[in-house]
Write a protein that holds these residues in place. Structure first.
Motif, mmCIF file in Angstrom:
data_model
loop_
_atom_site.group_PDB
_atom_site.id
_atom_site.type_symbol
_atom_site.label_atom_id
_atom_site.label_comp_id
_atom_site.label_asym_id
_atom_site.label_seq_id
_atom_site.Cartn_x
_atom_site.Cartn_y
_atom_site.Cartn_z
ATOM 1 N N UNK A 314 0.830 -1.210 0.000
ATOM 2 C CA UNK A 314 0.000 0.000 0.000
ATOM 3 C C UNK A 314 0.859 1.253 0.000
ATOM 4 N N UNK A 315 1.925 1.261 0.816
ATOM 5 C CA UNK A 315 2.784 2.441 0.916
ATOM 6 C C UNK A 315 3.555 2.680 -0.376
ATOM 7 N N UNK A 316 4.091 1.614 -0.986
ATOM 8 C CA UNK A 316 4.834 1.806 -2.232
ATOM 9 C C UNK A 316 3.916 2.253 -3.367
ATOM 10 N N UNK A 317 2.669 1.804 -3.345
ATOM 11 C CA UNK A 317 1.720 2.296 -4.347
ATOM 12 C C UNK A 317 1.460 3.786 -4.163
ATOM 13 N N UNK A 318 1.445 4.224 -2.912
ATOM 14 C CA UNK A 318 1.278 5.651 -2.649
ATOM 15 C C UNK A 318 2.497 6.427 -3.132
ATOM 16 N N UNK A 319 3.694 5.837 -3.021
ATOM 17 C CA UNK A 319 4.908 6.499 -3.523
ATOM 18 C C UNK A 319 4.795 6.721 -5.022
ATOM 19 N N UNK A 320 4.264 5.742 -5.747
ATOM 20 C CA UNK A 320 4.130 5.900 -7.200
ATOM 21 C C UNK A 320 3.206 7.059 -7.562
ATOM 22 N N UNK A 321 2.230 7.336 -6.694
ATOM 23 C CA UNK A 321 1.336 8.474 -6.950
ATOM 24 C C UNK A 321 2.021 9.799 -6.635
ATOM 25 N N UNK A 322 2.784 9.820 -5.537
ATOM 26 C CA UNK A 322 3.437 11.059 -5.115
ATOM 27 C C UNK A 322 4.666 11.374 -5.959
ATOM 28 N N UNK A 323 5.351 10.339 -6.444
ATOM 29 C CA UNK A 323 6.582 10.531 -7.221
ATOM 30 C C UNK A 323 6.535 9.598 -8.431
ATOM 31 N N UNK A 324 5.660 9.892 -9.397
ATOM 32 C CA UNK A 324 5.427 8.962 -10.515
ATOM 33 C C UNK A 324 6.643 8.728 -11.405
ATOM 34 N N UNK A 325 7.628 9.623 -11.368
ATOM 35 C CA UNK A 325 8.806 9.472 -12.216
ATOM 36 C C UNK A 325 9.836 8.514 -11.625
#
Length: 566
Positions: A314-325
């Motif tokens: 869940x947390x790493x998926x949130x990272x992809x949203x906050x820092x998609x690059x």
């Protein structure tokens, strides 16, 4: 009758006695906090206070819980009681009260409490946070605060300089400056803590322990010192002392964000990942830092290392949203999915927000032998190399191909050959580096069509106009140039632009998401002015760009450290 007595004795001998004391209820409160059960945590903290009514820490923990529950008045009542009847020397209570008053929009009371804290506190633990709160209060009250002196400011400018040297790895210079500071202001505990770290990084372990002891003699509950001591003890292998200290740290519930982060990272270093996870979860609830991609990665790493894979995902998926690059969360999500599909445990994940190979590349040139061996034996590190070669950008692939020359591995050779077989391979430098690496791995003379016979030059800095350059990076350059117009000449504005390009190039591909462009612009102007010997202050540029002094200071230090500006 005798037989019955014997049976009772046998049963009684198996019972484990429970000691109902402050520590017992403290630990129960911590467990409740981990589950975000604030009512239960408050109940247990109250019991801890009943058992140790003269311990101010128990009272402050109870006040902290009440504050998190939004019961600011009740929190302040307890803090006032600590100052009046238990320990008048706990000046940090004034800072906590100021925050509570500010949350209640009682700005004049908040100002009085904050001024008292700044004029009485000698440690300066919350100085940066106090400056930000003071700016808020000045805005709300539309006047400056009646502040006569800041007791903890003595030596602060020099200390900031020493911290920058420490972060840049210039330990000898940092030690010299910090030794001067602690000699002039012996009660400057933050300087003592950083001097201990500098000694530790230089291998002067006895001096590091001596510094920590001096801090704890003045303030036995100094959290930074206790955390540093725990790390020192682990390094020295002193399990006896470490066990008791870690037990105490695990039962500690910090009040302030900076302390929560310090304790969380320390627990991660010590391998207490479940405890680290609980503290990182608390930080994610803080609106000020809760949207930080790297913080979500820290929480994901702690969760993964604790076996909490659903939460890590869940947390790493949130990272992809906050820092998609960033490729970091994508890599770890893929590794986690593979581990789960194979029914195996996920290898330990580093808390650093980068791919495992990027962390190791910082050290590989000085220790190529052990680096090569670790690549062969560490599955997560090895996978990150493959991932970088397949999905990384040009600069990342250049770093990997250069490092692979020192790893004698057939599978790595195949990966490089696959890379070279891509038609067309447009990046000339990448092709050159891959050919050289493959040549060294094969060990059979020059590879056909190899254009060079020596190591390629380091990857160039990313320049404006290249495909990787982003709009939000360019926006910082444009806005800074506009603000500097008519006050700086063309050459100085060009220096600011080049400094920003260098900063982005040093960080790439792990460039932070530019959430506060004005803060970065202000930091860029500040450093450019300093480079040209122009008089400038953090306050001056902060006011010009409409940001806080602490933000300018923080961003300027980040740029200076990456670009090695002294």
């Amino acid at each position: 009758m005798m037989e019955t007595t014997s049976e009772n004795d046998a049963v009684n001998s198996k019972l484990i006695p429970v000691t109902l004391d402050a520590n017992f209820f403290f630990e129960r409160a911590v467990r409740s906090l981990d589950r975000f059960q604030y009512d239960k945590a408050l109940k247990h903290f109250r019991k801890a206070v009943e058992y140790e009514p003269d311990n101010p820490v128990n009272h402050c923990n109870m006040a902290g819980i009440l504050s998190e529950m939004g019961k600011y008045e009740a929190s302040n009542d307890i803090l006032a009681q600590v100052l009046e009847t238990i320990d008048p020397g706990m000046t940090e209570c004034h800072f906590y009260m100021a925050n509570n008053y500010a949350n209640m929009e009682s700005f004049e009371e908040a100002e009085r409490a904050l001024v008292t804290y700044l004029e009485e506190d000698a440690k300066g633990e919350f100085l940066a946070e106090s400056e930000e709160l003071m700016e808020l209060l000045q805005y709300e009250l539309d006047r400056p605060a009646p502040l006569n002196r800041i007791k903890s400011r003595e030596g602060v400018v020099e200390h900031d300089r020493a911290r920058a040297l420490l972060e840049a790895g210039q330990f000898t210079q940092a030690v010299g400056l910090l030794e001067e500071i602690v000699s002039a202001t012996p009660d400057f505990l933050a300087a003592h803590n950083n001097l201990a770290l500098a000694y530790f990084y230089m291998g002067r372990f006895a001096k590091a322990r001596e510094c920590i002891s001096e801090v704890l003699e003045q303030d036995s509950g100094n959290l930074h010192a206790l955390c540093n001591l725990a790390i020192f003890l682990q390094y020295e292998g002193d399990r006896d002392q470490l066990t008791g200290l870690v037990r105490m740290l695990e039962a500690t519930v910090p009040f302030h964000q900076e302390h929560v982060f310090k304790l969380a990272t320390t627990m991660g270093i010590l391998g207490r990942h479940r405890t680290a996870y609980g503290h990182f979860r608390r930080l994610l609830k803080d609106e000020e830092v809760g949207g930080d991609a790297s913080l979500y990665h820290y929480c994901a790493a702690a969760a993964s290392n604790s076996g909490l894979y659903a939460e890590a995902q869940r947390c790493w998926r949130q990272v992809t949203k906050l820092d998609p690059e960033s490729v970091v969360p994508q890599f770890f999500l893929a590794q986690l999915e593979q581990a789960q599909s194979e029914g195996i445990e996920m290898p330990l994940v580093s808390y650093n927000y980068q791919l495992p190979f990027q962390e190791k590349l910082k050290l590989w040139k000085d220790n190529k032998g052990s680096f090569a061996e670790e690549v062969k034996t560490n599955p997560l590190l090895r996978s990150s190399f493959f991932w970088a070669l397949r999905y990384g950008d040009t600069n990342t692939k250049l770093q990997v191909t250069e490092a692979l020359r020192w790893i004698d591995d057939a599978e790595m050779s195949e990966i490089l050959q696959d890379l070279l077989s891509q038609q067309p391979l447009q990046e000339e430098k990448l092709q050159e580096a891959a050919l050289l690496s493959l040549q060294k791995l094969i060990g059979s003379g020059p590879v056909e069509n190899a254009p060079l016979q020596q190591d390629p030059e380091p990857a160039p800095l990313f320049q404006k106009g290249q495909p990787e350059w982003k709009e939000d990076w360019q926006r910082v350059i444009d806005q800074t140039a506009s603000m500097m117009d008519r006050r700086y000449d063309a050459g100085q504005k060009k220096d600011a632009e080049q400094l920003w390009q260098q900063f982005i190039g040093r960080l790439y591909p792990d460039v932070p998401y530019i959430r506060h462009a004005e803060g970065w612009c202000a930091a860029l102007e500040y450093l450019t002015a300093k480079l040209h010997k122009r008089p400038v202050t953090f306050r001056e540029v902060a006011q010009r760009y409409g940001v806080t002094e602490s933000m300018v200071s923080r961003y300027a230090k980040r740029i200076a450290a990456e670009c090695e500006i002294n």
